[in-house]
Design a protein around this motif. Structure first.
Motif, PDB file in Angstrom:
ATOM      1  N   LEU A  18      20.773  59.692  48.573  1.00  0.00           N
ATOM      2  CA  LEU A  18      21.830  60.217  46.908  1.00  0.00           C
ATOM      3  C   LEU A  18      23.378  59.835  46.978  1.00  0.00           C
ATOM      4  CD1 LEU A  18      21.181  64.403  48.374  1.00  0.00           C
ATOM      5  CD2 LEU A  18      20.415  62.961  46.407  1.00  0.00           C
ATOM      6  N   SER A  19      23.858  58.972  48.399  1.00  0.00           N
ATOM      7  CA  SER A  19      25.132  57.993  48.166  1.00  0.00           C
ATOM      8  C   SER A  19      24.929  56.810  47.142  1.00  0.00           C
ATOM      9  CB  SER A  19      25.472  57.921  50.228  1.00  0.00           C
ATOM     10  OG  SER A  19      24.147  57.143  50.788  1.00  0.00           O
ATOM     11  N   ASP A  20      23.801  56.568  46.839  1.00  0.00           N
ATOM     12  CA  ASP A  20      23.886  55.560  46.107  1.00  0.00           C
ATOM     13  C   ASP A  20      24.057  55.452  45.000  1.00  0.00           C
ATOM     14  OD1 ASP A  20      22.130  54.051  48.120  1.00  0.00           O
ATOM     15  OD2 ASP A  20      20.504  54.365  48.010  1.00  0.00           O
ATOM     16  N   ALA A  21      24.252  57.103  44.535  1.00  0.00           N
ATOM     17  CA  ALA A  21      24.917  57.323  42.883  1.00  0.00           C
ATOM     18  C   ALA A  21      26.221  56.817  42.958  1.00  0.00           C
ATOM     19  CB  ALA A  21      25.054  58.770  42.874  1.00  0.00           C
ATOM     20  N   GLY A  22      26.010  56.441  41.182  1.00  0.00           N
ATOM     21  CA  GLY A  22      27.793  55.887  41.420  1.00  0.00           C
ATOM     22  C   GLY A  22      27.339  54.813  39.710  1.00  0.00           C
ATOM     23  N   ALA A  23      28.455  54.588  39.784  1.00  0.00           N
ATOM     24  CA  ALA A  23      28.726  53.392  38.743  1.00  0.00           C
ATOM     25  C   ALA A  23      28.776  51.462  39.639  1.00  0.00           C
ATOM     26  CB  ALA A  23      30.291  53.446  38.244  1.00  0.00           C
ATOM     27  N   TYR A  24      27.786  50.978  38.760  1.00  0.00           N
ATOM     28  CA  TYR A  24      27.303  49.703  39.050  1.00  0.00           C
ATOM     29  C   TYR A  24      27.735  48.893  38.419  1.00  0.00           C
ATOM     30  CZ  TYR A  24      25.033  51.459  43.298  1.00  0.00           C
ATOM     31  OH  TYR A  24      24.614  52.044  44.162  1.00  0.00           O
ATOM     32  N   LYS A  25      28.742  47.781  38.443  1.00  0.00           N
ATOM     33  CA  LYS A  25      29.107  46.671  38.002  1.00  0.00           C
ATOM     34  C   LYS A  25      28.618  44.956  38.034  1.00  0.00           C
ATOM     35  CE  LYS A  25      33.811  46.807  36.488  1.00  0.00           C
ATOM     36  NZ  LYS A  25      35.071  46.524  36.799  1.00  0.00           N
ATOM     37  N   CYS A  26      28.072  44.280  36.841  1.00  0.00           N
ATOM     38  CA  CYS A  26      27.649  43.306  36.585  1.00  0.00           C
ATOM     39  C   CYS A  26      28.276  42.246  36.126  1.00  0.00           C
ATOM     40  CB  CYS A  26      25.843  43.652  36.207  1.00  0.00           C
ATOM     41  SG  CYS A  26      24.997  41.509  36.509  1.00  0.00           S
ATOM     42  N   SER A  27      28.850  40.970  36.384  1.00  0.00           N
ATOM     43  CA  SER A  27      30.081  40.272  36.312  1.00  0.00           C
ATOM     44  C   SER A  27      29.768  38.960  36.201  1.00  0.00           C
ATOM     45  CB  SER A  27      31.631  40.374  36.755  1.00  0.00           C
ATOM     46  OG  SER A  27      31.643  40.101  38.387  1.00  0.00           O
ATOM     47  N   LEU A  28      29.877  38.175  34.940  1.00  0.00           N
ATOM     48  CA  LEU A  28      29.895  36.762  35.113  1.00  0.00           C
ATOM     49  C   LEU A  28      31.163  36.242  35.107  1.00  0.00           C
ATOM     50  CD1 LEU A  28      26.504  35.756  33.114  1.00  0.00           C
ATOM     51  CD2 LEU A  28      26.388  36.159  35.620  1.00  0.00           C
ATOM     52  N   PRO A  29      31.983  35.576  36.047  1.00  0.00           N
ATOM     53  CA  PRO A  29      33.271  34.762  35.725  1.00  0.00           C
ATOM     54  C   PRO A  29      33.411  33.979  35.846  1.00  0.00           C
ATOM     55  CG  PRO A  29      32.301  35.310  38.827  1.00  0.00           C
ATOM     56  CD  PRO A  29      31.501  35.436  38.003  1.00  0.00           C
ATOM     57  N   ALA A  30      32.683  33.152  34.857  1.00  0.00           N
ATOM     58  CA  ALA A  30      32.709  31.972  34.672  1.00  0.00           C
ATOM     59  C   ALA A  30      32.724  31.667  33.558  1.00  0.00           C
ATOM     60  CB  ALA A  30      31.208  30.864  35.240  1.00  0.00           C
ATOM     61  N   MET A  31      31.664  32.470  32.970  1.00  0.00           N
ATOM     62  CA  MET A  31      31.727  33.117  31.561  1.00  0.00           C
ATOM     63  C   MET A  31      32.693  34.228  31.194  1.00  0.00           C
ATOM     64  SD  MET A  31      27.656  32.885  30.777  1.00  0.00           S
ATOM     65  CE  MET A  31      27.779  33.031  29.588  1.00  0.00           C
ATOM     66  N   LYS A  32      32.988  35.015  32.172  1.00  0.00           N
ATOM     67  CA  LYS A  32      34.050  35.873  31.813  1.00  0.00           C
ATOM     68  C   LYS A  32      33.610  37.134  31.342  1.00  0.00           C
ATOM     69  CE  LYS A  32      38.068  33.103  31.644  1.00  0.00           C
ATOM     70  NZ  LYS A  32      39.567  32.849  30.522  1.00  0.00           N
ATOM     71  N   LYS A  33      31.953  37.414  31.628  1.00  0.00           N
ATOM     72  CA  LYS A  33      31.520  38.558  31.158  1.00  0.00           C
ATOM     73  C   LYS A  33      31.315  39.797  32.023  1.00  0.00           C
ATOM     74  CE  LYS A  33      31.027  36.352  26.652  1.00  0.00           C
ATOM     75  NZ  LYS A  33      30.886  37.722  25.976  1.00  0.00           N
ATOM     76  N   GLU A  34      31.512  40.812  31.865  1.00  0.00           N
ATOM     77  CA  GLU A  34      30.414  41.990  32.499  1.00  0.00           C
ATOM     78  C   GLU A  34      30.084  43.200  32.386  1.00  0.00           C
ATOM     79  OE1 GLU A  34      34.852  44.286  33.136  1.00  0.00           O
ATOM     80  OE2 GLU A  34      34.735  42.740  34.347  1.00  0.00           O
ATOM     81  N   ALA A  35      28.981  43.920  32.874  1.00  0.00           N
ATOM     82  CA  ALA A  35      28.432  44.808  32.258  1.00  0.00           C
ATOM     83  C   ALA A  35      28.940  45.998  33.130  1.00  0.00           C
ATOM     84  CB  ALA A  35      27.224  44.381  31.973  1.00  0.00           C
ATOM     85  N   GLU A  36      28.503  46.974  32.968  1.00  0.00           N
ATOM     86  CA  GLU A  36      28.325  48.485  33.905  1.00  0.00           C
ATOM     87  C   GLU A  36      27.203  49.293  33.572  1.00  0.00           C
ATOM     88  OE1 GLU A  36      31.701  51.987  35.046  1.00  0.00           O
ATOM     89  OE2 GLU A  36      32.506  50.307  34.158  1.00  0.00           O
ATOM     90  N   VAL A  37      26.885  49.794  34.781  1.00  0.00           N
ATOM     91  CA  VAL A  37      25.810  50.683  35.174  1.00  0.00           C
ATOM     92  C   VAL A  37      26.039  51.696  36.062  1.00  0.00           C
ATOM     93  CG1 VAL A  37      22.959  50.571  35.359  1.00  0.00           C
ATOM     94  CG2 VAL A  37      24.241  48.732  34.688  1.00  0.00           C
ATOM     95  N   GLU A  38      24.936  52.776  35.413  1.00  0.00           N
ATOM     96  CA  GLU A  38      25.873  54.126  35.857  1.00  0.00           C
ATOM     97  C   GLU A  38      24.239  54.392  36.556  1.00  0.00           C
ATOM     98  OE1 GLU A  38      27.996  57.811  37.727  1.00  0.00           O
ATOM     99  OE2 GLU A  38      28.631  55.488  36.174  1.00  0.00           O
ATOM    100  N   LEU A  39      24.448  54.644  38.026  1.00  0.00           N
ATOM    101  CA  LEU A  39      23.291  54.958  38.640  1.00  0.00           C
ATOM    102  C   LEU A  39      23.616  56.695  39.104  1.00  0.00           C
ATOM    103  CD1 LEU A  39      20.352  54.877  40.087  1.00  0.00           C
ATOM    104  CD2 LEU A  39      21.398  53.916  42.233  1.00  0.00           C
ATOM    105  N   ILE A  40      22.661  57.325  38.510  1.00  0.00           N
ATOM    106  CA  ILE A  40      22.108  58.942  38.609  1.00  0.00           C
ATOM    107  C   ILE A  40      20.819  58.898  39.671  1.00  0.00           C
ATOM    108  CG2 ILE A  40      22.457  61.280  38.060  1.00  0.00           C
ATOM    109  CD1 ILE A  40      23.897  59.744  35.115  1.00  0.00           C
TER     110      ILE A  40
END
Length: 283
Positions: A18-40
């Motif tokens: 249950l404690s794993d729930a929340g928002a997760y962010k995936c990023s590529l600094p070299a490409m200055k790209k990122e993405a966010e995933v919400e875990l429910i």
């Protein structure tokens, strides 16, 4: 790792809590790209018992409670309450007797091996009448469930057991009396039949005596003084009681005497028997 050359940077989480729930962010600094995933994380339901749990005084009992779908609550807290009183507390991977109510100390426990599968049932020992009431099973951040405990005195069970025992005994007695009545009826019928047979035999014997009494004195068989009594007399074979036994003794009839004696007997030859006939010369 085999998928990285193809640009797959997905993350896998094992044994989600249950404690794993929340928002997760995936990023590529070299490409200055990122993405966010919400875990429910879906919550499990706490399920108790809809029916009251009954127990006798001084016995042990298990109050059922589990999570559906199963959820490992090893790292979570579990609380059992009866009203405001804490019956049992589990936290930090072990029982917490410090905050437990004094009336339940040393008498409650969880199934430690079943906690990983969501089984949080409570075992209580040495039940007393004061333990009766409504109990609540709860896990923080999850719903709770209530179970009703009914405590019955020992005598109640004894009374329940005595009722069928008395019924069985009554059935046995009724069956015995029924067959006893049948047996008595059969014995009475057999006795009556025997009495009728004896009455018929006595009547025949009396008729034979009447025939003998009508014969002239010279045609009656004299009883020798030295002869055995059983040659000429015999006791009656049928007696209804001792009072009539003596009156039923009678002499053998003329025909019975001839039937039971050897015709070659010397005594019979010395005393030839004559049958009366109607001779015209005598008249």
């Amino acid at each position: 790792m085999d998928e990285l050359p193809r640009g797959n940077i997905s993350m896998k989480i094992f044994k989600v809590k249950l404690s794993d729930a929340g928002a997760y962010k995936c990023s590529l600094p070299a490409m200055k790209k990122e993405a966010e995933v919400e875990l429910i994380v879906g919550q499990s339901a706490v399920i108790g018992s809809d029916q009251p749990v009954k127990v006798l005084v001084s016995d042990d009992i298990i109050l059922p409670c589990h999570l559906e779908p199963p959820l490992d609550v090893t790292t979570l807290s579990v609380e059992w309450r009866r009203g405001p009183a804490l019956v049992h507390v589990y936290r930090n991977r072990r029982d917490d007797p410090v905050s437990q109510d004094q009336n339940f100390k040393g008498r409650t426990s969880l199934f430690q091996d079943e906690i990983t599968r969501g089984n949080i049932s409570l075992k209580m020992t040495n039940i007393t009448e004061q333990d009766a009431g409504n109990y609540t099973c709860s896990v923080p951040k999850l719903q709770r469930s209530s179970i009703t405990l009914v405590v019955e005195p020992k005598s109640a069970l004894g009374f329940i057991i005595i009722i069928p025992v008395i019924a069985v005994i009554a059935l046995i007695i009724a069956t015995f009396l029924k067959y006893r009545k049948i047996i008595k009826r059969k014995i009475f019928q057999m006795t009556r039949q025997s009495s009728e047979q004896c009455r018929v035999s006595d009547n025949e014997e009396k008729q034979s005596l009447n025939v003998m009494s009508r014969l002239p004195e010279k045609e009656k068989i004299p009883q020798q003084q030295n002869s055995s009594p059983d040659i000429y007399t015999v006791s009656g074979l049928c007696h209804h009681d001792q009072s009539t036994a003596a009156s039923t003794n009678s002499s053998l009839t003329f025909g019975n005497f001839l039937q039971n004696k050897d015709p070659n007997d010397a005594k019979l030859r010395r005393r030839p028997l004559s049958v009366p006939t109607n001779n015209p010369a005598d008249t």
